[in-house]
Write an enzyme that holds these catalytic residues in place. Structure first.
Site, PDB file in Angstrom:
ATOM      1  N   HIS A 120      10.178   2.466 -12.859  1.00 33.61           N
ATOM      2  CA  HIS A 120      11.186   2.583 -11.720  1.00 33.61           C
ATOM      3  C   HIS A 120      11.729   4.092 -11.504  1.00 33.61           C
ATOM      4  O   HIS A 120      12.133   4.285 -10.339  1.00 33.61           O
ATOM      5  CB  HIS A 120      12.467   1.610 -12.167  1.00 33.61           C
TER       6      HIS A 120
ATOM      7  N   ASP B 191       6.948  -2.272  -4.304  1.00 35.66           N
ATOM      8  CA  ASP B 191       6.435  -3.172  -5.467  1.00 35.66           C
ATOM      9  C   ASP B 191       5.468  -2.460  -5.806  1.00 35.66           C
ATOM     10  O   ASP B 191       4.871  -1.389  -5.416  1.00 35.66           O
ATOM     11  CB  ASP B 191       6.037  -4.522  -4.980  1.00 35.66           C
TER      12      ASP B 191
ATOM     13  N   GLU C  81       5.753  -7.145  12.320  1.00 34.26           N
ATOM     14  CA  GLU C  81       4.353  -6.702  11.945  1.00 34.26           C
ATOM     15  C   GLU C  81       4.303  -6.620  10.497  1.00 34.26           C
ATOM     16  O   GLU C  81       4.913  -5.490   9.977  1.00 34.26           O
ATOM     17  CB  GLU C  81       3.744  -5.648  12.685  1.00 34.26           C
TER      18      GLU C  81
ATOM     19  N   ARG D 138       3.568  -2.223 -12.854  1.00 32.14           N
ATOM     20  CA  ARG D 138       2.072  -1.970 -13.163  1.00 32.14           C
ATOM     21  C   ARG D 138       1.622  -0.733 -13.133  1.00 32.14           C
ATOM     22  O   ARG D 138       0.735  -0.120 -13.719  1.00 32.14           O
ATOM     23  CB  ARG D 138       1.497  -2.935 -11.933  1.00 32.14           C
TER      24      ARG D 138
ATOM     25  N   GLU E 176      16.441 -12.524  -7.304  1.00 29.43           N
ATOM     26  CA  GLU E 176      15.834 -13.006  -8.139  1.00 29.43           C
ATOM     27  C   GLU E 176      15.447 -12.085  -9.459  1.00 29.43           C
ATOM     28  O   GLU E 176      15.096 -12.421 -10.418  1.00 29.43           O
ATOM     29  CB  GLU E 176      14.556 -13.769  -7.683  1.00 29.43           C
ATOM     30  N   ASN E 177      15.667 -10.962  -9.144  1.00 31.18           N
ATOM     31  CA  ASN E 177      15.414  -9.758 -10.253  1.00 31.18           C
ATOM     32  C   ASN E 177      16.092 -10.001 -11.545  1.00 31.18           C
ATOM     33  O   ASN E 177      15.965  -9.175 -12.318  1.00 31.18           O
ATOM     34  CB  ASN E 177      15.353  -8.337  -9.620  1.00 31.18           C
TER      35      ASN E 177
HETATM   36  C1  IPE Z   1      10.143  -7.892  -4.769  1.00 29.76           C
HETATM   37  O1  IPE Z   1       9.270  -7.597  -5.677  1.00 29.76           O
HETATM   38  C2  IPE Z   1      11.593  -7.343  -4.987  1.00 29.76           C
HETATM   39  C3  IPE Z   1      11.453  -5.760  -4.900  1.00 29.76           C
HETATM   40  C4  IPE Z   1      10.689  -4.994  -4.530  1.00 29.76           C
HETATM   41  C5  IPE Z   1      12.827  -5.474  -5.005  1.00 29.76           C
HETATM   42  P1  IPE Z   1       9.225  -8.610  -6.796  1.00 29.76           P
HETATM   43  O2  IPE Z   1       8.182  -7.926  -7.925  1.00 29.76           O
HETATM   44  O3  IPE Z   1      10.387  -9.032  -7.365  1.00 29.76           O
HETATM   45  O4  IPE Z   1       8.412  -9.901  -6.084  1.00 29.76           O
HETATM   46  P2  IPE Z   1       7.661 -10.988  -6.825  1.00 29.76           P
HETATM   47  O5  IPE Z   1       8.343 -11.393  -8.099  1.00 29.76           O
HETATM   48  O6  IPE Z   1       6.166 -10.513  -7.247  1.00 29.76           O
HETATM   49  O7  IPE Z   1       7.445 -12.049  -6.056  1.00 29.76           O
HETATM   50  C1  IPE Z   2       9.279  -3.537  -7.804  1.00 35.06           C
HETATM   51  O1  IPE Z   2       8.169  -3.006  -8.673  1.00 35.06           O
HETATM   52  C2  IPE Z   2      10.705  -2.864  -8.164  1.00 35.06           C
HETATM   53  C3  IPE Z   2      11.773  -4.083  -8.463  1.00 35.06           C
HETATM   54  C4  IPE Z   2      11.544  -5.220  -8.403  1.00 35.06           C
HETATM   55  C5  IPE Z   2      13.095  -3.447  -8.789  1.00 35.06           C
HETATM   56  P1  IPE Z   2       8.089  -4.241  -9.864  1.00 35.06           P
HETATM   57  O2  IPE Z   2       8.974  -3.835 -11.128  1.00 35.06           O
HETATM   58  O3  IPE Z   2       8.102  -5.713  -9.499  1.00 35.06           O
HETATM   59  O4  IPE Z   2       6.569  -3.827 -10.372  1.00 35.06           O
HETATM   60  P2  IPE Z   2       5.582  -4.987 -10.617  1.00 35.06           P
HETATM   61  O5  IPE Z   2       5.418  -5.743  -9.530  1.00 35.06           O
HETATM   62  O6  IPE Z   2       5.950  -5.487 -11.902  1.00 35.06           O
HETATM   63  O7  IPE Z   2       4.250  -3.959 -10.895  1.00 35.06           O
HETATM   64 MG    MG Z   3       6.742  -6.774  -8.536  1.00 32.10          MG
END
Ligand code: IPE
Ligand code: IPE
Ligand code: MG
Length: 238
Positions: free
Chosen positions: A40, A23, A205, A27, A70-71
């Site tokens: 990405h 994650d 853990e 950001r 959920e993405n």
């Molecule tokens: C979790 O991250 C999913 C992946 C890293 C693939 P998200 O960014 O989707 O999770 P939330 O929305 O902050 O809970």
């Molecule tokens: C995780 O990074 C990758 C996926 C969920 C595919 P994010 O895209 O959720 O990055 P943030 O959390 O918005 O920074």
């Molecule tokens: Mg994220």
């Protein structure tokens, strides 16, 4: 290869299965004034680097959360960008993983992906099936709740006889032959699990890192392993 291990970690305190919620890509990009999809892309490089590092350190199983159920709620352009990267990875990176002795597999609700992706997924899984240096599990369109529902449905379809035990249900999860994650890392600073490995992570853990995924490196992986090595897993015992 003892010299490639962080100083204080001996074989015995190394986790067999490391799982990662990758994650913080968005950001990371925002901080640099770049579009999310560039984040990405950088995240994909961090993934390649992490697979190499995990292999060198002697981690036997690595699972990574690449796309959640959920993405799909994200902007169409971001979802399309991620699918493009998925294709690029499947086309360009599998042979190299094969040469390194990695067995790759993909878990999640795969039937939503387009045929060309599914064909490449099948090809990659078949090509690498007998490799045994490291197993790399890509969780794509993965949701922990969905996995449990799929396992229950599959158990019912199997005409299972007798009580529904943990052991019986476990046979129907997405990767029943892979041990539960010992160490579950989440980068990006959020302190939540976001529907990852709900069944399998019952006794994992956890290690939460503030590092955004594209910046995740060997040193941060070693910090997580050191933290794990110092823990006392009790599983309910006194
Ligand atoms: C979790 O991250 C999913 C992946 C890293 C693939 P998200 O960014 O989707 O999770 P939330 O929305 O902050 O809970
Ligand atoms: C995780 O990074 C990758 C996926 C969920 C595919 P994010 O895209 O959720 O990055 P943030 O959390 O918005 O920074
Ligand atoms: Mg994220």
């Amino acid at each position: 290869m003892a010299d490639s291990k962080p100083d204080i970690i001996d074989e015995g305190s190394l986790p067999a299965h490391v799982a990662i919620v990758m994650d913080g890509n968005g950001r990371w990009a925002k901080l640099k004034g770049l579009p999310r999809v560039i984040g990405h892309q950088a995240g994909m490089k961090a993934l390649e680097r992490t697979i190499d590092n995990a292999k060198d350190l002697g981690i036997r199983y690595l699972s990574v959360y690449a796309f959640s159920t959920e993405n799909w709620k994200r902007a169409r352009s971001e979802v399309q960008g991620l699918m493009g990267l998925f294709r690029y990875y499947l086309k360009g990176k599998i042979q190299r993983m094969h040469q390194k002795g990695a067995r790759v597999r993909f878990v999640g609700q795969m039937d939503v992906f387009q045929d060309d992706i599914l064909n490449m997924v099948r090809f990659a899984e078949d090509l690498t099936r007998s490799n045994s240096v490291i197993d790399v599990v890509f969780c794509v369109n993965y949701g922990g709740r969905q996995e449990i529902l799929d396992a229950v449905s599959s158990l019912i379809r199997s005409n299972h006889d007798g009580p529904v035990t943990e052991e019986a249900l476990r046979k129907h999860i997405y990767a029943p032959d892979i041990p539960d994650p010992d160490l579950l890392i989440r980068t990006g600073g959020e302190l939540r699990i976001s529907n990852f490995w709900l069944w399998e992570g019952a006794y994992s853990e956890y290690y939460f890192s503030d590092v955004f995924w594209p910046d995740f490196d060997r040193a941060e992986l070693e910090r997580a392993l050191l933290s794990y090595a110092g823990r006392n897993r009790r599983y309910g015992f006194a």
